[in-house]
Design an enzyme around this catalytic site. Sequence first.
Site, PDB file in Angstrom:
ATOM      1  N   SER A  27       9.213   0.446 -14.723  1.00 24.79           N
ATOM      2  CA  SER A  27       8.170   1.414 -15.057  1.00 24.79           C
ATOM      3  C   SER A  27       7.515   1.856 -13.752  1.00 24.79           C
ATOM      4  CB  SER A  27       7.154   0.803 -16.022  1.00 24.79           C
ATOM      5  OG  SER A  27       6.753  -0.474 -15.597  1.00 24.79           O
ATOM      6  N   PHE A  46      -7.039  -2.380   0.824  1.00 22.65           N
ATOM      7  CA  PHE A  46      -6.957  -2.472  -0.633  1.00 22.65           C
ATOM      8  C   PHE A  46      -6.702  -3.912  -1.058  1.00 22.65           C
ATOM      9  CE2 PHE A  46      -4.719  -1.639  -4.720  1.00 22.65           C
ATOM     10  CZ  PHE A  46      -5.802  -1.043  -5.356  1.00 22.65           C
ATOM     11  N   GLU A  74       4.023   3.602 -11.973  1.00 18.94           N
ATOM     12  CA  GLU A  74       2.600   3.908 -12.129  1.00 18.94           C
ATOM     13  C   GLU A  74       2.172   5.026 -11.183  1.00 18.94           C
ATOM     14  OE1 GLU A  74      -0.050   0.521 -12.532  1.00 18.94           O
ATOM     15  OE2 GLU A  74      -1.463   1.484 -11.157  1.00 18.94           O
ATOM     16  N   ASP A 114     -13.248  -1.848 -13.033  1.00 19.63           N
ATOM     17  CA  ASP A 114     -14.292  -2.294 -12.112  1.00 19.63           C
ATOM     18  C   ASP A 114     -15.443  -1.306 -12.164  1.00 19.63           C
ATOM     19  OD1 ASP A 114     -13.140  -4.640 -10.965  1.00 19.63           O
ATOM     20  OD2 ASP A 114     -11.688  -3.322  -9.985  1.00 19.63           O
ATOM     21  N   HIS A 140       7.442  -3.269 -12.303  1.00 21.00           N
ATOM     22  CA  HIS A 140       6.509  -2.148 -12.468  1.00 21.00           C
ATOM     23  C   HIS A 140       6.102  -1.693 -11.065  1.00 21.00           C
ATOM     24  CE1 HIS A 140       3.196   0.176 -14.340  1.00 21.00           C
ATOM     25  NE2 HIS A 140       2.458  -0.240 -13.324  1.00 21.00           N
TER      26      HIS A 140
END
Length: 284
Positions: free
Chosen positions: A11, A211, A13, A104, A261
């Site tokens: 998959s 990140f 994103e 968040d 993913h």
Amino acid sequence: MSNNEEDLRISFEFFPPKTEVGREKLATVREQLAIFEPEFYSVTYGAGGTTRDTTKNIVLESIQQGQATAPHLSFGGDDEATIKQLLSDYKEAGVNRIVALRGDMPSGMGGASQLVYANELVSFIRENFGQHFHLEVAAYPEIHPESKGYKSDIEYLKGKFDAGANSAITQYFYNPDAYFYFIDQCQAAGIEQDIVPGIMPIINYQNLARFSANCGAEIPRWMARRLEDFGDDSESIKAFGIDLVTDLCEMLLDNGAPGLHFYTMNQTQPTAQILTNLLAAEPE
Ligand code: FAD
């Protein structure tokens, strides 16, 4: 690789672009990645509902083009009626998978908003929409940064499955042992559902480091040192990253990961190159 090409469940994103140019670029990326026959695409959701419309627009556009696409969703600051309406719109448009999250707090919102745990969103969706949606939830092999402890994080993950989630996607990681140990611990806690590793290709080291520090994903020291060596040489960083992430994916699949993913960052490369490498390594 133990999974053969037909079995390889993947998959992709994406995040909703802010501009029309970004949107057009993403349409091309989706088209280019479609050759890998992903099980689904997913589109992230801005904390606090900040991308409510842009996420929805990309999801609907992608569904209309015939690609199964799952919106990410969190309550954020929205009330139940707003979220229920959004889910009804998705159902009507042909969406049958949701990535259910707590999300968040948007930066700068202080205590003005609320955070609703993902298990509550899963329960809410099941109460209102029965089994219509396949529900994905988030899992953290290196443990969520706010977690009280390793065991409690797994207990809360189990709570999401007990509430009705079907499978989980992990935060990215570069240490496969973190994933394998986590899977063992989840199984020992009675979790039998699939936990698909989230894969982050390496595009820009500075962004990745920043990140990772925020989301609690570890960049192993040896890897950080190597990436720092490359300085501004982005081509070398990408080449190193492709090799490294290809090896990681291979190791995960060889040892039973149920799929992959990819956090594509809205780019065709290097995700496509990693998958091409994986498929080329496939025994005839
Ligand atoms: P939860 O599962 O609710 O857990 C949050 C924290 O609370 C954890 O520390 C957990 O241990 C604890 N906890 C859980 N349940 C309870 C409970 N019932 N009582 C007490 N403590 C509890 N963020 C976005 O803003 N948009 C996105 O689109 C997005 N997509 C993501 C996709 C994936 C695959 C992943 C892995 C993360 C994604 N995130 C996204 C980030 C995610 O929203 C944050 O990591 C967030 O901090 C936690 O969300 P969660 O759904 O895992 O929360």
